[in-house]
Design a protein around this motif. Structure first.
Motif, PDB file in Angstrom:
ATOM      1  N   ILE A 124      77.326 -69.911  -6.427  1.00 21.76           N
ATOM      2  CA  ILE A 124      77.759 -68.513  -6.509  1.00 21.76           C
ATOM      3  C   ILE A 124      77.805 -67.812  -5.153  1.00 21.76           C
ATOM      4  O   ILE A 124      78.718 -67.042  -4.888  1.00 21.76           O
ATOM      5  CB  ILE A 124      76.928 -67.718  -7.548  1.00 21.76           C
ATOM      6  CG1 ILE A 124      77.565 -66.358  -7.826  1.00 21.76           C
ATOM      7  CG2 ILE A 124      75.478 -67.614  -7.120  1.00 21.76           C
ATOM      8  CD1 ILE A 124      78.906 -66.414  -8.494  1.00 21.76           C
ATOM      9  N   GLY A 125      76.859 -68.076  -4.271  1.00 20.84           N
ATOM     10  CA  GLY A 125      76.871 -67.441  -2.951  1.00 20.84           C
ATOM     11  C   GLY A 125      78.118 -67.818  -2.159  1.00 20.84           C
ATOM     12  O   GLY A 125      78.782 -66.962  -1.569  1.00 20.84           O
ATOM     13  N   LEU A 126      78.445 -69.093  -2.142  1.00 19.86           N
ATOM     14  CA  LEU A 126      79.656 -69.556  -1.460  1.00 19.86           C
ATOM     15  C   LEU A 126      80.899 -68.965  -2.112  1.00 19.86           C
ATOM     16  O   LEU A 126      81.828 -68.538  -1.416  1.00 19.86           O
ATOM     17  CB  LEU A 126      79.727 -71.085  -1.477  1.00 19.86           C
ATOM     18  CG  LEU A 126      81.057 -71.673  -0.979  1.00 19.86           C
ATOM     19  CD1 LEU A 126      81.274 -71.352   0.495  1.00 19.86           C
ATOM     20  CD2 LEU A 126      81.100 -73.166  -1.234  1.00 19.86           C
ATOM     21  N   LEU A 127      80.923 -68.925  -3.428  1.00 22.87           N
ATOM     22  CA  LEU A 127      82.089 -68.367  -4.119  1.00 22.87           C
ATOM     23  C   LEU A 127      82.287 -66.895  -3.752  1.00 22.87           C
ATOM     24  O   LEU A 127      83.423 -66.451  -3.518  1.00 22.87           O
ATOM     25  CB  LEU A 127      81.956 -68.543  -5.629  1.00 22.87           C
ATOM     26  CG  LEU A 127      82.004 -69.993  -6.116  1.00 22.87           C
ATOM     27  CD1 LEU A 127      81.663 -70.068  -7.599  1.00 22.87           C
ATOM     28  CD2 LEU A 127      83.349 -70.628  -5.847  1.00 22.87           C
ATOM     29  N   TRP A 128      81.199 -66.140  -3.664  1.00 21.91           N
ATOM     30  CA  TRP A 128      81.321 -64.734  -3.247  1.00 21.91           C
ATOM     31  C   TRP A 128      81.857 -64.649  -1.812  1.00 21.91           C
ATOM     32  O   TRP A 128      82.696 -63.791  -1.507  1.00 21.91           O
ATOM     33  CB  TRP A 128      79.992 -63.994  -3.363  1.00 21.91           C
ATOM     34  CG  TRP A 128      79.723 -63.501  -4.754  1.00 21.91           C
ATOM     35  CD1 TRP A 128      78.793 -63.965  -5.630  1.00 21.91           C
ATOM     36  CD2 TRP A 128      80.403 -62.433  -5.439  1.00 21.91           C
ATOM     37  NE1 TRP A 128      78.855 -63.248  -6.810  1.00 21.91           N
ATOM     38  CE2 TRP A 128      79.832 -62.312  -6.718  1.00 21.91           C
ATOM     39  CE3 TRP A 128      81.449 -61.577  -5.081  1.00 21.91           C
ATOM     40  CZ2 TRP A 128      80.261 -61.362  -7.658  1.00 21.91           C
ATOM     41  CZ3 TRP A 128      81.875 -60.640  -6.014  1.00 21.91           C
ATOM     42  CH2 TRP A 128      81.287 -60.534  -7.281  1.00 21.91           C
ATOM     43  N   ASP A 129      81.379 -65.516  -0.929  1.00 28.92           N
ATOM     44  CA  ASP A 129      81.908 -65.537   0.443  1.00 28.92           C
ATOM     45  C   ASP A 129      83.420 -65.762   0.424  1.00 28.92           C
ATOM     46  O   ASP A 129      84.178 -65.082   1.126  1.00 28.92           O
ATOM     47  CB  ASP A 129      81.266 -66.660   1.279  1.00 28.92           C
ATOM     48  CG  ASP A 129      79.824 -66.383   1.662  1.00 28.92           C
ATOM     49  OD1 ASP A 129      79.377 -65.220   1.592  1.00 28.92           O
ATOM     50  OD2 ASP A 129      79.135 -67.358   2.045  1.00 28.92           O
ATOM     51  N   CYS A 130      83.850 -66.727  -0.381  1.00 28.63           N
ATOM     52  CA  CYS A 130      85.276 -67.060  -0.451  1.00 28.63           C
ATOM     53  C   CYS A 130      86.082 -65.960  -1.128  1.00 28.63           C
ATOM     54  O   CYS A 130      87.232 -65.714  -0.755  1.00 28.63           O
ATOM     55  CB  CYS A 130      85.465 -68.405  -1.145  1.00 28.63           C
ATOM     56  SG  CYS A 130      84.858 -69.792  -0.152  1.00 28.63           S
ATOM     57  N   LEU A 131      85.485 -65.280  -2.096  1.00 28.61           N
ATOM     58  CA  LEU A 131      86.179 -64.160  -2.732  1.00 28.61           C
ATOM     59  C   LEU A 131      86.376 -63.017  -1.741  1.00 28.61           C
ATOM     60  O   LEU A 131      87.441 -62.394  -1.708  1.00 28.61           O
ATOM     61  CB  LEU A 131      85.424 -63.675  -3.971  1.00 28.61           C
ATOM     62  CG  LEU A 131      86.093 -62.529  -4.738  1.00 28.61           C
ATOM     63  CD1 LEU A 131      87.506 -62.913  -5.201  1.00 28.61           C
ATOM     64  CD2 LEU A 131      85.232 -62.110  -5.917  1.00 28.61           C
ATOM     65  N   ALA A 132      85.382 -62.756  -0.918  1.00 27.48           N
ATOM     66  CA  ALA A 132      85.542 -61.716   0.111  1.00 27.48           C
ATOM     67  C   ALA A 132      86.693 -62.074   1.042  1.00 27.48           C
ATOM     68  O   ALA A 132      87.506 -61.207   1.406  1.00 27.48           O
ATOM     69  CB  ALA A 132      84.240 -61.546   0.897  1.00 27.48           C
ATOM     70  N   ILE A 133      86.807 -63.349   1.408  1.00 17.79           N
ATOM     71  CA  ILE A 133      87.925 -63.808   2.250  1.00 17.79           C
ATOM     72  C   ILE A 133      89.244 -63.591   1.525  1.00 17.79           C
ATOM     73  O   ILE A 133      90.184 -63.022   2.074  1.00 17.79           O
ATOM     74  CB  ILE A 133      87.746 -65.292   2.621  1.00 17.79           C
ATOM     75  CG1 ILE A 133      86.550 -65.475   3.553  1.00 17.79           C
ATOM     76  CG2 ILE A 133      89.024 -65.861   3.246  1.00 17.79           C
ATOM     77  CD1 ILE A 133      86.099 -66.923   3.711  1.00 17.79           C
TER      78      ILE A 133
END
Length: 177
Positions: A25-34
């Motif tokens: 989930i942390g990585l997915l949030w990073d990628c969603l921000a991108i």
């Protein structure tokens, strides 16, 4: 922490793909921000239309893929089936989940985006699903989506939060013969 050395060599990157799990989930949030052009995860979380793509991850029907280079995560692509009442930015039908993708800047141009899209398409098609997405008309990834088989949905243009134009793209459930 991108897993990409500061200088790039002429050799192609070795991209490893794996399924996205609940603890990503942390990585997915990073990628969603991108993907949403947000300056931070906190900013992405504060915009309901953006946050809807990950709130409650991994709910039934959510699926995704993580790209890694040299042991470090560099990007992710995932799909979520929205219901019309959730008022997603772009909705096709109950068999066409919306795709999101984000690749860290240091990994762009190395093939991670294409690998992620290809893997997500394979997973969607194996489940009898299509895919759709919402994209800004200024996003250079539009060409990548078109090469993968996505087609612009006529009449889907809307003014986006940044004041530009975004539109929907659709990948049919079955490839054209």
């Amino acid at each position: 922490m991108s897993g990409i050395p500061p200088e790039r060599t002429g050799s192609p990157a070795m991209i490893r793909l794996r399924s996205a799990e609940a603890d990503d989930i942390g990585l997915l949030w990073d990628c969603l921000a991108i993907a949403a052009y947000e300056p931070s995860v906190a900013s992405a979380m504060s915009v309901p239309l953006v946050a809807a793509h990950l709130d409650g991850w991994k709910r039934p029907g959510d699926f995704g893929v993580i790209a890694e280079i040299e042991g470090g995560a560099v990007g992710a692509a995932w799909a979520r089936q929205f219901r019309p009442e959730e008022q997603p930015s772009y909705y096709v039908d109950e068999l066409t989940p919306e795709m999101s993708i984000g690749v860290r800047e240091t990994a762009r141009g190395l093939g991670a985006g294409k690998a992620l899209i290809d893997a997500l398409i394979t997973e969607a098609r194996s489940a009898g699903l299509g895919l759709c997405l919402n994209v800004r008309d200024s996003n250079p990834a539009v060409r990548l989506y078109e090469r993968a088989g996505f087609r612009r949905a006529p009449g889907s243009e809307v003014r986006n939060r940044a004041g530009g134009i975004s539109f929907g793209m659709v990948l049919p459930r079955h490839p054209a013969s």
